[in-house]
Design an enzyme around this catalytic site. Structure first.
Site, mmCIF file in Angstrom:
data_model
loop_
_atom_site.group_PDB
_atom_site.id
_atom_site.type_symbol
_atom_site.label_atom_id
_atom_site.label_comp_id
_atom_site.label_asym_id
_atom_site.label_seq_id
_atom_site.Cartn_x
_atom_site.Cartn_y
_atom_site.Cartn_z
ATOM 1 N N GLY A 267 58.240 11.374 45.827
ATOM 2 C CA GLY A 267 58.600 11.230 44.305
ATOM 3 C C GLY A 267 59.523 10.010 44.151
ATOM 4 O O GLY A 267 60.617 10.112 43.422
ATOM 5 N N TYR B 25 61.762 27.853 38.110
ATOM 6 C CA TYR B 25 62.537 26.591 38.755
ATOM 7 C C TYR B 25 63.582 27.165 40.013
ATOM 8 O O TYR B 25 63.645 26.539 40.755
ATOM 9 C CB TYR B 25 63.083 25.668 37.719
HETATM 10 N N1 LIG Z 1 68.027 15.600 37.862
HETATM 11 C C1 LIG Z 1 68.800 16.770 38.245
HETATM 12 O O1 LIG Z 1 69.662 16.854 37.426
HETATM 13 C C2 LIG Z 1 68.349 17.401 39.521
HETATM 14 C C3 LIG Z 1 69.428 18.581 39.780
HETATM 15 C C4 LIG Z 1 69.208 19.327 40.875
HETATM 16 C C5 LIG Z 1 67.926 18.990 41.621
HETATM 17 N N2 LIG Z 1 66.934 17.886 41.193
HETATM 18 C C6 LIG Z 1 65.805 17.729 42.040
HETATM 19 O O2 LIG Z 1 65.493 16.312 42.475
HETATM 20 C C7 LIG Z 1 64.322 16.243 42.639
HETATM 21 C C8 LIG Z 1 64.003 14.976 42.085
HETATM 22 O O3 LIG Z 1 63.969 15.170 40.645
HETATM 23 P P1 LIG Z 1 64.534 13.898 39.834
HETATM 24 O O4 LIG Z 1 65.523 14.598 38.920
HETATM 25 O O5 LIG Z 1 64.739 12.433 40.299
HETATM 26 O O6 LIG Z 1 63.152 13.899 38.631
HETATM 27 P P2 LIG Z 1 62.273 12.553 38.118
HETATM 28 O O7 LIG Z 1 62.951 11.661 37.547
HETATM 29 O O8 LIG Z 1 61.182 13.694 37.098
HETATM 30 O O9 LIG Z 1 61.516 12.404 39.542
HETATM 31 C C9 LIG Z 1 60.191 13.157 40.116
HETATM 32 C C10 LIG Z 1 59.634 12.327 40.993
HETATM 33 O O10 LIG Z 1 58.717 13.382 41.598
HETATM 34 C C11 LIG Z 1 57.223 12.506 41.099
HETATM 35 N N3 LIG Z 1 56.402 13.746 41.048
HETATM 36 C C12 LIG Z 1 56.051 14.611 40.063
HETATM 37 N N4 LIG Z 1 55.051 15.558 40.276
HETATM 38 C C13 LIG Z 1 54.539 14.998 41.333
HETATM 39 C C14 LIG Z 1 53.162 15.388 42.002
HETATM 40 N N5 LIG Z 1 52.366 16.309 41.503
HETATM 41 N N6 LIG Z 1 52.879 14.538 42.953
HETATM 42 C C15 LIG Z 1 53.772 13.519 43.414
HETATM 43 N N7 LIG Z 1 54.875 13.089 42.916
HETATM 44 C C16 LIG Z 1 55.109 14.071 41.845
HETATM 45 C C17 LIG Z 1 57.545 11.917 40.169
HETATM 46 O O11 LIG Z 1 56.244 11.098 39.747
HETATM 47 P P3 LIG Z 1 55.864 10.783 38.298
HETATM 48 O O12 LIG Z 1 56.762 9.490 38.027
HETATM 49 O O13 LIG Z 1 54.481 10.295 38.554
HETATM 50 O O14 LIG Z 1 56.067 11.694 37.402
HETATM 51 C C18 LIG Z 1 58.714 11.395 40.283
HETATM 52 O O15 LIG Z 1 58.559 10.085 41.284
HETATM 53 C C19 LIG Z 1 63.416 17.420 42.239
HETATM 54 O O16 LIG Z 1 63.117 18.309 43.499
HETATM 55 C C20 LIG Z 1 64.381 18.064 41.301
HETATM 56 O O17 LIG Z 1 64.245 19.367 41.490
HETATM 57 C C21 LIG Z 1 67.301 17.089 40.299
#
Ligand SMILES: NC(=O)c1ccc[n+]([C@@H]2O[C@H](COP(=O)([O-])OP(=O)(O)OC[C@H]3O[C@@H](n4cnc5c(N)ncnc54)[C@H](OP(=O)(O)O)[C@@H]3O)[C@@H](O)[C@H]2O)c1
Length: 313
Positions: A16, A172
């Site tokens: 990701g 989730y």
């Molecule tokens: N943001 C928050 O507040 C928060 C809080 C707690 C935990 N988290 C966790 O942090 C992690 C990262 O999330 P984020 O907030 O950085 O979200 P994000 O900005 O949406 O980034 C997610 C990443 O995962 C990739 N991805 C999504 N679906 C995929 C797939 N099918 N195959 C391969 N790659 C895929 C996305 O690629 P694309 O760009 O192609 O979509 C992007 O690079 C997640 O596990 C989330 O649960 C986030």
């Protein structure tokens, strides 16, 4: 203040990594001189991410691999390439995750949240197991969330297959509970190998998270992000867990604000952790890895599965 670690000669795999926390972590870790092996699914975003890393960290060593992590075939192909091409893996950061407004299933028939947020972590880790063990001392870091609190796993309806039972937020939260339970069982099974397994809550961070959802649900997610912390802040705990000498040798931790803290009671249940492992193994058809020590007959956790900081080889 701690010195920035020097990771020259170390290889860090981040899933990701085309946006959000994954890309921000890649930029931070590139500045520590690690070799970055990044995983994305979208070529245009992947190229843009590499260009940004090289712009922000001149001389950064980074390559992008492409896989849709909702597909076990893609994960197998990715792992085969990494196992063949990389002499070592010092850190595996399982990060790619999302939330899905409506229940849908992956190519393998998994509910999408469970498939991406849990099964992909599980499958990639098991498939890179030998490389991580050969590279010890090495680290596995799983991005979990405080959202894991207040839910339990229902193995009779693990993937919301019961009609009408799906709720995006509940799915989730359960997937994030799976991340903490998976980390716990992983730490137990890796005990004595020199590979550590920890998970983190990054905070509520302004990323592209949930932007895949349209309509009212998508709007609500975008609105709540007005209250989120900036990426530079949110990436601190994942990068700390992946690189800090303070975490070296410590395993089975749940970290928030770069400090170990107690996960929920449900996330400390060894029987559930083991059952989730067995179920994930059955669903993925993968070969089992790391038997670990037996849980004593009285049900108490073995030393290796306790949440307090421990030192492995
Ligand atoms: N943001 C928050 O507040 C928060 C809080 C707690 C935990 N988290 C966790 O942090 C992690 C990262 O999330 P984020 O907030 O950085 O979200 P994000 O900005 O949406 O980034 C997610 C990443 O995962 C990739 N991805 C999504 N679906 C995929 C797939 N099918 N195959 C391969 N790659 C895929 C996305 O690629 P694309 O760009 O192609 O979509 C992007 O690079 C997640 O596990 C989330 O649960 C986030």
């Amino acid at each position: 203040m701690q010195d920035t670690p020097n990771l020259a000669g170390k290889t860090v795999v981040i899933t990701g990594a085309t946006g959000g926390l994954g890309l921000e972590a890649a930029i931070g870790i590139a500045a520590m001189q690690a070799n970055l092996v990044l995983v994305g699914r979208n070529h245009a975003k992947g190229e843009a991410a590499l260009a940004r890393i090289r712009r922000e960290v001149p001389g950064a060593v980074a390559e992008m691999h492409y896989a849709d992590l909702t597909r076990l075939d893609d994960i197998r192909a990715l792992a085969a390439t990494l196992n063949e091409q990389l002499p070592r893996i010092d850190v595996l950061l399982n990060n790619a995750g999302s939330m899905f407004a409506k229940r849908d299933t992956t190519a393998d028939g998994f509910e999408c949240t469970f498939g991406l947020d849990h099964m992909a972590y599980f499958a990639l880790t098991l498939l890179l197991w030998d490389k991580l063990v050969q590279s010890a001392p090495s680290r596995i870091v799983n991005i979990a969330s405080e959202a894991h609190r207040g839910v339990t796993l229902d193995f009779e309806n693990l993937q919301y297959q019961r009609p009408g039972s799906y709720s995006a937020w509940q799915a989730y939260r359960r997937a994030k509970l799976c991340n903490v339970l998976f980390t716990r069982e992983l730490a137990r099974r890796l005990d004595g190998t020199g590979v550590t397994a920890n998970c983190v809550h990054p905070g509520f961070v302004a990323t592209g998270f949930g932007d895949n959802n349209r309509g009212l649900y998508g709007l609500a997610i975008r609105f709540t992000k007005l209250f989120a912390i900036p990426l530079k802040e949110g990436v601190k705990t994942p990068v700390h867990a992946a690189t800090s000498p303070e975490i070296a040798g410590k395993t089975g931790l749940y970290l928030s604000k770069s400090k170990p803290c107690e996960p929920s009671a449900a996330a400390k249940n060894d029987e559930t952790a083991r059952r989730l492992w067995d179920e994930s193994l059955r669903l993925s058809g993968l070969e089992d890895r790391g038997q670990g020590r037996e849980v004593p007959g009285d049900g108490s956790a073995p030393e290796a599965a306790r949440p307090s900081a421990r030192t492995s080889a």
